[in-house]
Design a protein around this motif. Structure first.
Motif, mmCIF file in Angstrom:
data_model
loop_
_atom_site.group_PDB
_atom_site.id
_atom_site.type_symbol
_atom_site.label_atom_id
_atom_site.label_comp_id
_atom_site.label_asym_id
_atom_site.label_seq_id
_atom_site.Cartn_x
_atom_site.Cartn_y
_atom_site.Cartn_z
ATOM 1 N N ALA A 113 0.818 -1.218 0.000
ATOM 2 C CA ALA A 113 0.000 0.000 0.000
ATOM 3 C C ALA A 113 0.851 1.267 0.000
ATOM 4 C CB ALA A 113 -0.920 -0.008 1.210
ATOM 5 N N ALA A 114 2.056 1.197 0.460
ATOM 6 C CA ALA A 114 2.908 2.388 0.560
ATOM 7 C C ALA A 114 4.234 2.139 -0.161
ATOM 8 C CB ALA A 114 3.159 2.722 2.024
ATOM 9 N N PRO A 115 4.767 3.167 -0.804
ATOM 10 C CA PRO A 115 6.031 2.999 -1.539
ATOM 11 C C PRO A 115 7.235 2.760 -0.628
ATOM 12 C CG PRO A 115 5.302 5.281 -1.619
ATOM 13 C CD PRO A 115 4.207 4.496 -0.972
ATOM 14 N N LYS A 116 7.091 3.006 0.667
ATOM 15 C CA LYS A 116 8.231 2.803 1.565
ATOM 16 C C LYS A 116 8.558 1.325 1.771
ATOM 17 C CE LYS A 116 5.994 2.852 6.138
ATOM 18 N NZ LYS A 116 6.042 3.551 7.416
ATOM 19 N N PHE A 117 7.653 0.427 1.359
ATOM 20 C CA PHE A 117 7.869 -1.005 1.544
ATOM 21 C C PHE A 117 8.658 -1.612 0.395
ATOM 22 C CE2 PHE A 117 4.076 -0.563 4.258
ATOM 23 C CZ PHE A 117 4.557 -1.177 5.404
ATOM 24 N N THR A 118 9.538 -2.532 0.741
ATOM 25 C CA THR A 118 10.234 -3.368 -0.224
ATOM 26 C C THR A 118 9.608 -4.750 -0.134
ATOM 27 O OG1 THR A 118 12.301 -2.132 0.022
ATOM 28 C CG2 THR A 118 12.475 -4.379 -0.844
ATOM 29 N N VAL A 119 9.296 -5.337 -1.281
ATOM 30 C CA VAL A 119 8.712 -6.681 -1.316
ATOM 31 C C VAL A 119 9.858 -7.688 -1.343
ATOM 32 C CG1 VAL A 119 7.232 -8.255 -2.620
ATOM 33 C CG2 VAL A 119 6.699 -5.805 -2.550
ATOM 34 N N GLU A 159 3.818 -15.969 1.502
ATOM 35 C CA GLU A 159 2.911 -15.453 0.474
ATOM 36 C C GLU A 159 3.263 -14.017 0.116
ATOM 37 O OE1 GLU A 159 -1.331 -17.478 0.758
ATOM 38 O OE2 GLU A 159 -0.902 -16.246 2.511
ATOM 39 N N GLU A 160 3.705 -13.274 1.129
ATOM 40 C CA GLU A 160 4.088 -11.878 0.904
ATOM 41 C C GLU A 160 4.892 -11.391 2.100
ATOM 42 O OE1 GLU A 160 1.765 -8.118 -0.757
ATOM 43 O OE2 GLU A 160 1.096 -8.630 1.262
ATOM 44 N N THR A 161 5.982 -10.711 1.812
ATOM 45 C CA THR A 161 6.764 -10.070 2.857
ATOM 46 C C THR A 161 7.021 -8.636 2.423
ATOM 47 O OG1 THR A 161 7.813 -12.131 3.557
ATOM 48 C CG2 THR A 161 8.940 -10.093 4.152
ATOM 49 N N LEU A 162 6.687 -7.708 3.320
ATOM 50 C CA LEU A 162 6.894 -6.284 3.076
ATOM 51 C C LEU A 162 7.808 -5.752 4.170
ATOM 52 C CD1 LEU A 162 3.166 -5.309 2.416
ATOM 53 C CD2 LEU A 162 4.914 -5.891 0.721
ATOM 54 N N ALA A 163 8.846 -5.029 3.779
ATOM 55 C CA ALA A 163 9.802 -4.494 4.750
ATOM 56 C C ALA A 163 9.978 -2.997 4.552
ATOM 57 C CB ALA A 163 11.149 -5.191 4.606
ATOM 58 N N ALA A 164 9.969 -2.275 5.665
ATOM 59 C CA ALA A 164 10.248 -0.836 5.678
ATOM 60 C C ALA A 164 11.285 -0.592 6.770
ATOM 61 C CB ALA A 164 8.969 -0.044 5.946
ATOM 62 N N ARG A 184 3.443 -12.627 5.544
ATOM 63 C CA ARG A 184 2.196 -13.388 5.457
ATOM 64 C C ARG A 184 2.530 -14.761 4.898
ATOM 65 N NH1 ARG A 184 -3.200 -11.309 2.470
ATOM 66 N NH2 ARG A 184 -2.694 -9.528 3.773
ATOM 67 N N PHE A 185 2.000 -15.801 5.559
ATOM 68 C CA PHE A 185 2.231 -17.163 5.089
ATOM 69 C C PHE A 185 0.945 -17.977 5.189
ATOM 70 C CE2 PHE A 185 3.253 -17.099 9.585
ATOM 71 C CZ PHE A 185 2.764 -18.294 10.094
ATOM 72 N N ALA A 186 0.868 -19.015 4.380
ATOM 73 C CA ALA A 186 -0.306 -19.891 4.352
ATOM 74 C C ALA A 186 -0.041 -21.102 5.230
ATOM 75 C CB ALA A 186 -0.586 -20.334 2.920
#
Length: 173
Positions: free
Chosen positions: A77-83, A88-93, A100-102
């Motif tokens: 949602a924000a540009p400050k995050f690195t994927v 399933e998804e990891t966002l780092a700032a 997030r994992f299943a």
């Protein structure tokens, strides 16, 4: 906590010592809370808090969890995050990270269903933007979130550890 997570906490807080938090803040208790009847998926629930020792500059790090509605469908949602390529998804700032994992587990009411679990690590009470090496801070937050996520996946006995790798992957996706 893994050795990598301990180093990451030192990078985030500047300290290698921490105050003990409440007995309710353990991976085992967090997993039990999640399995017992999770609250609304929109709310983050405390899993753990990390404090620097009394007599040192105050620093509070909160580790939270929530059940997400499903697999992620859009980018950060924000540009400050690195994927990052974990789960399933990891966002780092530079001041927070989310993994997030299943998880399909025999511990859940319906072991055939997949739960989407999100672990967050965030600095609380930060009055100003993060200072220092932004990339190192992003990696540190991601490492702590990953470490707690992997511990949760193991505690819950998630199939294939929820798709989490054996070591944190800090290379941008």
């Amino acid at each position: 906590m893994s050795a990598d997570a301990a180093k990451a906490l030192k990078a985030i807080t500047g300290s290698s010592r921490f105050e003990a938090s409440s007995r309710e803040y353990t991976v085992a208790q967090t997993a039990a809370n999640l399995v017992a009847g999770p609250p609304s998926s929109t709310m983050y629930n405390d899993a753990c808090r990390v404090f620097t020792p009394i007599g040192t500059p105050h620093f509070e790090l909160r580790i939270t969890w929530r059940l997400a509605e499903g697999a992620p469908t859009d980018g950060p949602a924000a540009p400050k995050f690195t994927v990052l390529k974990m789960g399933e998804e990891t966002l780092a700032a530079a001041d927070k990270a989310y993994v997030r994992f299943a998880c399909r587990s025999p511990k859940f009411y319906d072991p055939s269903e997949v739960a989407h679990i999100e672990i967050g690590v965030e600095r609380w009470g930060m009055p100003k933007p993060p200072e220092g090496d932004i990339k190192a801070l992003k990696n540190a937050y991601a490492t702590v979130a990953y470490s707690f996520s992997l511990a949760m996946a193991k505690e819950l006995r998630c199939e294939k550890n929820g798709g989490l790798p054996a070591k944190p992957v800090l290379i941008p996706a």
